[in-house]
Design an enzyme around this catalytic site. Structure first.
Site, PDB file in Angstrom:
ATOM      1  N   LYS A  25       0.842  -1.202   0.000  1.00 22.55           N
ATOM      2  CA  LYS A  25       0.000   0.000   0.000  1.00 22.55           C
ATOM      3  C   LYS A  25       0.874   1.248   0.000  1.00 22.55           C
ATOM      4  O   LYS A  25       0.628   2.201  -0.731  1.00 22.55           O
ATOM      5  CB  LYS A  25      -0.889   0.035   1.247  1.00 22.55           C
ATOM      6  N   ASP A  47      -8.424   1.617   4.098  1.00 23.45           N
ATOM      7  CA  ASP A  47      -8.987   0.280   4.242  1.00 23.45           C
ATOM      8  C   ASP A  47      -9.624  -0.124   2.930  1.00 23.45           C
ATOM      9  O   ASP A  47     -10.362   0.651   2.332  1.00 23.45           O
ATOM     10  CB  ASP A  47     -10.049   0.267   5.338  1.00 23.45           C
ATOM     11  N   GLY A  83      -2.576  -9.762  -2.645  1.00 23.63           N
ATOM     12  CA  GLY A  83      -3.952 -10.146  -2.306  1.00 23.63           C
ATOM     13  C   GLY A  83      -4.717 -10.735  -3.482  1.00 23.63           C
ATOM     14  O   GLY A  83      -4.252 -11.658  -4.168  1.00 23.63           O
TER      15      GLY A  83
HETATM   16  P1  IMP Z   1      -6.974  -4.031   4.172  1.00 17.78           P
HETATM   17  O1  IMP Z   1      -7.699  -4.439   5.412  1.00 17.78           O
HETATM   18  O2  IMP Z   1      -7.304  -2.676   3.708  1.00 17.78           O
HETATM   19  O3  IMP Z   1      -5.500  -4.241   4.259  1.00 17.78           O
HETATM   20  O4  IMP Z   1      -7.459  -4.955   2.974  1.00 17.78           O
HETATM   21  C1  IMP Z   1      -8.157  -6.139   3.184  1.00 17.78           C
HETATM   22  C2  IMP Z   1      -7.745  -7.207   2.202  1.00 17.78           C
HETATM   23  O5  IMP Z   1      -8.241  -6.868   0.909  1.00 17.78           O
HETATM   24  C3  IMP Z   1      -6.246  -7.378   2.053  1.00 17.78           C
HETATM   25  O6  IMP Z   1      -5.751  -8.305   2.950  1.00 17.78           O
HETATM   26  C4  IMP Z   1      -6.116  -7.891   0.640  1.00 17.78           C
HETATM   27  O7  IMP Z   1      -6.251  -9.291   0.639  1.00 17.78           O
HETATM   28  C5  IMP Z   1      -7.322  -7.274  -0.064  1.00 17.78           C
HETATM   29  N1  IMP Z   1      -6.906  -6.094  -0.838  1.00 17.78           N
HETATM   30  C6  IMP Z   1      -6.943  -4.792  -0.480  1.00 17.78           C
HETATM   31  N2  IMP Z   1      -6.480  -4.008  -1.452  1.00 17.78           N
HETATM   32  C7  IMP Z   1      -6.125  -4.829  -2.446  1.00 17.78           C
HETATM   33  C8  IMP Z   1      -5.544  -4.605  -3.721  1.00 17.78           C
HETATM   34  O8  IMP Z   1      -5.237  -3.486  -4.160  1.00 17.78           O
HETATM   35  N3  IMP Z   1      -5.336  -5.706  -4.457  1.00 17.78           N
HETATM   36  C9  IMP Z   1      -5.635  -6.968  -4.022  1.00 17.78           C
HETATM   37  N4  IMP Z   1      -6.146  -7.232  -2.857  1.00 17.78           N
HETATM   38  C10 IMP Z   1      -6.398  -6.161  -2.055  1.00 17.78           C
END
Ligand code: IMP
Length: 197
Positions: free
Chosen positions: A19, A74, A153
């Site tokens: 990120k 998020d 992800g």
């Molecule tokens: P977070 O809680 O914002 O870190 O995101 C939750 C989950 O969504 C992460 O663990 C990733 O698996 C997925 N995620 C968030 N952003 C992306 C992205 O840009 N590409 C792929 N997966 C993402």
């Protein structure tokens, strides 16, 4: 570029280096008066059914300790058809448990699927002593199989409508940063910072 004596700092609170990399690339493209700094702090993560609520809670749990302009981001992956938005706010947990292979097993006909990534930024802007929210979204579908090794992800199973022959995992960093949910939200944050230099 280089160091600007008038450069102010803005802290991104995250434990996810991908990120930071994506967001910092956008900041650097825009010649802002602000320098992005990574802060690996430990905000409180709640489980709620709305990303905005999650982001605001996270920011409010940490902003007084940072005592300067700072933001959290998020994101979630929502498979609207056929999974009614799953994994959504559970994206992180579901990814750790079943991964992309597990998601693909849940989808009979990927060509008819509808999916989107959504990002929410919650910013504490010290000069105004106020919190602002910026959102971004990208629409697409789920790929029939895992493709590409870029990004992180769910990137290798998401095909954006804007580039229907590639998954996010097959895009260069620059291509993903032209159309991703995170980029859309960050561009709104950057516009805000330009108006408040
Ligand atoms: P977070 O809680 O914002 O870190 O995101 C939750 C989950 O969504 C992460 O663990 C990733 O698996 C997925 N995620 C968030 N952003 C992306 C992205 O840009 N590409 C792929 N997966 C993402």
């Amino acid at each position: 570029m280089g160091n600007n004596a008038h450069e102010k700092k803005i802290y991104l609170i995250t434990g996810n280096p991908h990120k930071f990399e994506e967001i910092n690339a956008l900041f650097k493209n825009h010649f802002l008066n602000y320098k992005l700094e990574l802060k690996n702090a430990h905000p409180i993560e709640i489980q709620a059914d709305d990303l905005v609520e999650v982001a605001l809670f996270k920011l409010n749990s940490i902003k007084d300790k940072i005592n300067d302009s700072c933001f959290v981001e998020d994101a979630g992956f929502f498979i609207d058809h056929p999974l009614q938005g799953f994994p959504g706010v559970y994206s992180s947990h579901v990814f750790k448990k079943i991964g992309n292979q597990g998601i693909l097993k849940l989808i009979d006909d990927p060509s008819r699927s509808r999916a989107r990534f959504k990002a929410v930024i919650a910013l504490y802007f010290k000069p105004h002593d106020k919190v602002y929210v910026f959102e971004g979204e990208v629409l697409g579908k789920v790929a029939a199989k895992i493709r590409g090794s870029q990004g992180f992800g769910y990137d290798p199973i998401f095909i954006p409508n804007a580039m229907p022959h590639k998954t996010f995992g097959e895009l260069t960093k620059e291509e993903k940063n032209n159309l991703s949910h995170r980029a859309m939200a960050i561009k709104k944050l950057i516009d805000f910072l330009k108006k408040n230099p």
